[in-house]
Design an enzyme around this catalytic site. Structure first.
Site, PDB file in Angstrom:
ATOM      1  N   GLY A 215       0.948  -0.994   0.061  1.00 49.88           N
ATOM      2  CA  GLY A 215      -0.035  -0.098  -0.013  1.00 49.88           C
ATOM      3  C   GLY A 215       0.627   1.214   0.068  1.00 49.88           C
ATOM      4  O   GLY A 215       1.995   1.252  -0.436  1.00 49.88           O
ATOM      5  N   SER A 216       0.167   2.312   0.687  1.00 47.78           N
ATOM      6  CA  SER A 216       1.104   3.706   0.609  1.00 47.78           C
ATOM      7  C   SER A 216       2.476   3.715   1.248  1.00 47.78           C
ATOM      8  O   SER A 216       3.241   4.361   0.909  1.00 47.78           O
ATOM      9  CB  SER A 216       0.153   4.693   1.150  1.00 47.78           C
ATOM     10  OG  SER A 216      -1.319   4.788   0.427  1.00 47.78           O
ATOM     11  N   THR A 217       2.774   2.636   2.124  1.00 50.66           N
ATOM     12  CA  THR A 217       4.062   2.644   2.804  1.00 50.66           C
ATOM     13  C   THR A 217       5.154   2.551   1.589  1.00 50.66           C
ATOM     14  O   THR A 217       6.244   3.184   1.660  1.00 50.66           O
ATOM     15  CB  THR A 217       4.230   1.483   3.739  1.00 50.66           C
ATOM     16  OG1 THR A 217       4.099   0.397   2.989  1.00 50.66           O
ATOM     17  CG2 THR A 217       3.247   1.472   4.856  1.00 50.66           C
ATOM     18  N   PHE A 218       4.666   1.871   0.388  1.00 46.00           N
ATOM     19  CA  PHE A 218       5.630   1.816  -0.774  1.00 46.00           C
ATOM     20  C   PHE A 218       6.120   3.301  -1.376  1.00 46.00           C
ATOM     21  O   PHE A 218       6.771   3.078  -2.126  1.00 46.00           O
ATOM     22  CB  PHE A 218       5.095   0.765  -1.654  1.00 46.00           C
ATOM     23  CG  PHE A 218       6.045   0.005  -2.223  1.00 46.00           C
ATOM     24  CD1 PHE A 218       6.872  -0.810  -1.683  1.00 46.00           C
ATOM     25  CD2 PHE A 218       6.318   0.119  -3.856  1.00 46.00           C
ATOM     26  CE1 PHE A 218       7.757  -1.902  -2.434  1.00 46.00           C
ATOM     27  CE2 PHE A 218       7.243  -0.662  -4.469  1.00 46.00           C
ATOM     28  CZ  PHE A 218       8.067  -1.725  -3.659  1.00 46.00           C
ATOM     29  N   LYS A 219       5.241   4.436  -0.976  1.00 41.79           N
ATOM     30  CA  LYS A 219       5.353   5.573  -1.497  1.00 41.79           C
ATOM     31  C   LYS A 219       6.864   6.061  -1.076  1.00 41.79           C
ATOM     32  O   LYS A 219       7.705   6.919  -1.789  1.00 41.79           O
ATOM     33  CB  LYS A 219       4.429   6.432  -1.133  1.00 41.79           C
ATOM     34  CG  LYS A 219       3.027   6.313  -1.756  1.00 41.79           C
ATOM     35  CD  LYS A 219       1.962   7.268  -1.512  1.00 41.79           C
ATOM     36  CE  LYS A 219       0.628   6.686  -2.142  1.00 41.79           C
ATOM     37  NZ  LYS A 219      -0.453   7.185  -1.558  1.00 41.79           N
TER      38      LYS A 219
END
Lengths: 479, 429
Positions: A215-219
């Site tokens: 999810g957004s942690t990969f940003k």
């Protein structure tokens, strides 16, 4: 007739030569295979004659100990996955398997000492192992997860020491051999048999073997790639209209964030901005950045295999089309990671771009307390440049202080973090939080996932907060 | 001349015995330290007395100017020492009994070297041996008890006797006497049938009948190992006396036919062959012994685990047929090759005696006994390492077993007597 006798003697002596050659063949070439054959009782008998060493945590608490012929695990299900178990019937797993040769004193020098002790009739004691885990942290993480499925990975970014690895659901390693009932055929079924067939997979160490969409942690990785390609990105202004169309594929946001700078984009976790950044850098650069963070690598291939580790997966850049790249850039689609991996991403940003080799072993001591082996911190990968790390850190602090991660705020300590709510085929989003603290001089990096928990900022961030607080606050007795 | 020859030979023997004595005392000392309990003193006493036995025999031979081969007694003392050490290590009860048998064997050796020096006279009674041999083999079938699947023991109250171990001596005596008398006829042939020269029936008949009967009896005793030794020794002696490869081929063909028949007729033969081909399939059942033997064999690696540090007790019957595997585990590849080389030295000396012998009977007798010992050693070691199917026989001088040990000492006595005769006659001429 004498000639015949001479020929006869050559034949008989020749037969002995064949015998010698065959014995040499059996011992030298078949030996290694036969030594580990399951029918060979020597290894088991040898182990049974040795008092298996104790495993201690970083503050001297016992994690595994042999008592009256049984192996006891005081933490029970709170550390089952990472410590593992030894069982005559079900083999060995976790640290019990990894440290076998220390616990049984089977290394080269130990062997000589053991033989001397055996000759003198002394008791045979294995070596003790001290690991970096903190049993109180381990228990705390289990409590915080409660009845929810998920995992927590905690480590010290300065040296790579793993402080906690927790996976839920868990099991009690003390009772796996006990009977739990009978099958329909009347055969006795043990606890382990039930665990093995459990659909919830309680034996799986989710912290290192899980395969979750980040999810957004990969940003964080997308940001790292974009900043490495062009440091000017940190001064750009983006216009978020609530969605982005890539080759006819529509990528939506939770809201239209309007005009945002780079820091705000990370703080509010703007999908369209990071998808665009991903597309701008291209598949190859994106893939290389993920790899620089160790995404597809196993830190334990070249050394002691301490934990069963499933490296992350990401579509190869040549096979990645634009919609895939856009959704991978925001941690959806084809990208899968394990929680320890995400903790290492946080650790990289905390430690100025350098990932220290993650490890559990601190030292091995003989029964008299002499240190036989001492691990020393060493770098594993250099993910990004220090200046890039500093920019991302700043954005992560903003994400906690004014963005999606407010639940992670600890009064008096600057926390850096990134939330994630990963869509998945099994219902509600997985709640993620990765972060570290204190931001100025990080001493702890953490990754939390609660499966189908909902929003990361609401569900995962408080867990991470409590863990970081426990490590950093002297009142709690940690560190 | 003979006087100085004898004392020179005995001096060589004495030097070698010093080494063997040291070897035994070091082994016994290691075992004493390994299990330092009071009854362990028994091992030191046993080793000392056994060594004294060998020394008394040696001194006796010095006194009587016995001019026999000086190497054989030290070699056998070495085997006996290894046997006592390993049997004590495996199971002290067996070592104590083996000690008694060793003393009996040394006494038998003394008797043979003292009263059978003129062994040549024995050639006169060959048919008596044949008869005695057949009776010896018949007895266990009717009165015997079964051990390890073979019905080849007689229960005599205190102890049990395995007649086939003694009958093998009679077999060699008979064959040597018979072949020495008829070997020319057998080698040349006196009749022509279809262009092939063949000996007359009276020249080979008795021998073949004796051999056939003994083989049949052994099959009924289910003693495959003894049958195999008898058979191979028979072939070796026929080959040595006639040099006719045809006989050996015929014998080989007979053997294959017999083996095939036994394979289809007897369940236990089928089982043995099956285990030999693939012991892993039934590693926890019928193949257990061989599989455990292979584990022990390889557990020691090159240098072995050291005396007492291995785990050979996992092998059933490790003290008899499988003692070689225990030695290989604890002394390693180096030790087991060393042991085989000592056996090769024994065989080498035996054949040298045969080659020096003055006449056909003496030569055949020495060659026969040597071949017997060599083949027996080869067959059991080959079985233990799975080179050949396993047949339950003893490793000469090493395995636990009274009949075997005493019989082997008698054989040793004959070899020594033959070499003594060679020495004193060459001294005179």
């Amino acid at each position: 007739m004498k000639a015949n006798v001479r020929r006869l003697s050559y034949m008989v002596l020749g037969a002995f030569v064949i015998l010698c050659l065959y014995i040499g063949y059996v011992i030298v070439f078949m030996g290694p295979t036969l030594a580990t054959d399951p029918h060979n009782r020597r290894l088991a008998a040898y182990e049974a004659s040795i008092h298996r060493g104790t495993i201690f945590d970083r503050r001297g608490e016992i994690l595994a100990v042999s008592k009256e012929g049984r192996r006891v695990y005081p933490l029970g299900e709170d550390a089952a996955h990472v410590i593992g178990f030894v069982s005559q019937r079900y083999g060995r797993t976790g640290l019990e398997a990894a440290y076998d040769r220390y616990l049984l004193a089977m290394n080269g020098n130990d062997k000589i000492k053991m033989n001397i002790n055996r000759l003198l009739g002394r008791p045979l004691l294995g070596n003790n192992v001290i690991v970096s885990l903190d049993s109180r942290l381990q228990q705390l993480a289990m409590q915080l997860l409660g009845d929810r499925k998920g995992a927590v990975a905690v480590l010290d970014p300065r040296n790579g020491e793993i402080l906690a690895l927790v996976s839920k659901p868990s099991y009690d390693p003390n009772i796996i051999e006990q009977p739990a009932g009978r099958s329909s055929g009347g055969k006795v079924v043990t606890v382990y048999d039930l665990l093995q067939n459990d659909k919830e997979a309680p034996l799986l160490n989710r912290a290192t073997q899980g395969a979750y969409p980040p999810g957004s942690t990969f940003k964080l990785i997308t940001a790292a790639g974009a900043l490495t390609t062009d440091p000017g990105v940190s001064r750009r202004i983006f216009n978020c209209q609530g969605s982005l169309i890539i080759d006819g594929f529509r990528l939506t946001d939770t809201a239209a964030h309007g005009r945002v700078d780079f820091f705000q984009a990370l703080a509010v976790s703007c999908n369209s901005t990071f998808a665009r950044l991903g597309l701008e850098m291209g598949a190859e650069r994106f893939y290389q950045t993920a790899r620089a963070f160790g995404l597809t690598l196993n830190p334990w291939t070249d050394v002691l295999n301490e934990v069963a580790y499933r490296p992350g997966t990401l579509t190869h850049p040549e096979k990645m089309n634009k919609p895939q790249l856009g959704s991978s850039a925001i941690g959806q689609g084809e990208v899968l990671v394990n929680p320890l991996q995400m903790a290492l991403v946080a650790a990289a940003i905390a430690n100025e771009g350098v990932i220290m080799h993650p490890h559990l072993l601190i030292r091995v001591q003989d029964p008299e307390g002499r240190v036989i082996l001492q691990s020393s911190p060493r770098p594993w990968l250099t993910a990004i440049k220090p200046e890039v790390a500093r920019i991302i850190k700043e954005a992560m602090v903003e994400a906690v202080n004014s963005g999606t991660g407010k639940e992670a705020i600890i009064p008096g300590i600057t926390v850096a973090g990134k939330t994630g709510s990963a869509q998945n085929p099994r219902g509600k989003t997985h709640a993620w939080f990765v972060g570290f603290a204190p931001a100025e001089k990080p001493r702890v990096a953490v990754a939390v996932i609660v499966e189908n928990g909902g929003a990361g900022g609401i569900v995962a961030a408080p867990i991470a907060r409590e863990i970081m607080r426990a490590v950093l606050t002297p009142a709690s007795g940690m560190e | 001349m003979t006087l100085s020859a004898a004392s020179r030979l005995r001096a060589v023997e004495r030097k070698l015995l010093y080494w063997v004595s040291a070897y035994l005392l070091i082994g016994a000392g290691t075992l004493y330290l390994w299990k330092p309990l009071l009854p362990a003193l028994v091992v030191l006493a046993g080793a000392l007395i056994a060594m004294i036995g060998f020394w008394i025999l040696h001194l006796f031979w010095c006194r009587f100017n016995f001019a026999a081969d000086p190497f054989l007694l030290p070699l056998v003392a070495f085997f006996s020492s290894t046997s006592l050490i390993f049997l004590y290590r495996l199971n002290p009860a067996y070592a104590e009994r083996q000690f008694v048998w060793l003393m009996t064997g040394l006494f038998a050796l003394w008797v043979v070297t003292r009263y059978f020096l003129h062994y040549r006279l024995l050639a006169e009674y060959k048919y008596i041996y044949a008869l005695a041999g057949i009776i010896g083999l018949l007895l266990p079938i009717f009165f015997g008890i079964e051990q390890g699947g073979a019905k080849s023991w007689l229960d005599l109250g205190f102890f049990q006797v395995q007649p086939s171990e003694f009958v093998k001596i009679l077999l060699v005596l008979f064959l040597a006497a018979f072949l020495a008398e008829n070997r020319l006829a057998l080698a040349e042939g006196t009749q022509r049938i279809w262009g092939i020269t063949l000996p007359a029936p009276q020249e080979w008949g008795p021998m073949l009948i004796m051999w056939g009967i003994s083989l049949l009896l052994l099959i009924f005793q289910k003693d495959l190992g003894a049958a195999l030794i008898y058979f191979t020794t028979f072939l070796a002696m026929v080959y040595a006396s006639t040099a006719r490869v045809a006989y050996v081929c015929l014998g080989g063909a007979l053997f294959l036919a017999g083996a095939a028949a036994a394979y289809f007729l007897f369940e236990h033969v089928r089982l043995r062959i099956g285990i030999w081909l693939d012991p892993w399939q039934q590693a926890e059942a019928a193949g257990y012994q061989v599989v455990q033997s292979l584990f022990a064999l390889t557990a020691g690696g090159i240098t072995g685990t050291g005396l007492g540090a291995g785990m050979p007790q996992f092998i059933p019957a490790v003290h008899t047929d499988f003692i070689f595997a225990a030695i290989a585990e604890e002394l390693g590849l180096a030790g087991s090759l060393g042991l085989i080389m000592i056996y090769m030295l024994f065989v080498y000396r035996g054949f040298l005696i045969a080659l020096a012998a003055k006449d056909d009977f003496a030569c055949l007798l020495a060659a026969g006994f040597t071949a017997l010992m060599g083949l027996q050693t080869f067959i059991i070691i080959a079985g233990v390492i799975k080179l050949l199917p396993l047949t339950g026989i003893t490793l000469p001088f090493l395995s636990y077993g009274g009949s075997s040990l005493v019989a082997n000492f008698i054989i040793l006595g004959f070899l020594l007597n033959i070499s003594h005769e060679v020495q004193i006659t060459s001294g005179r001429s």
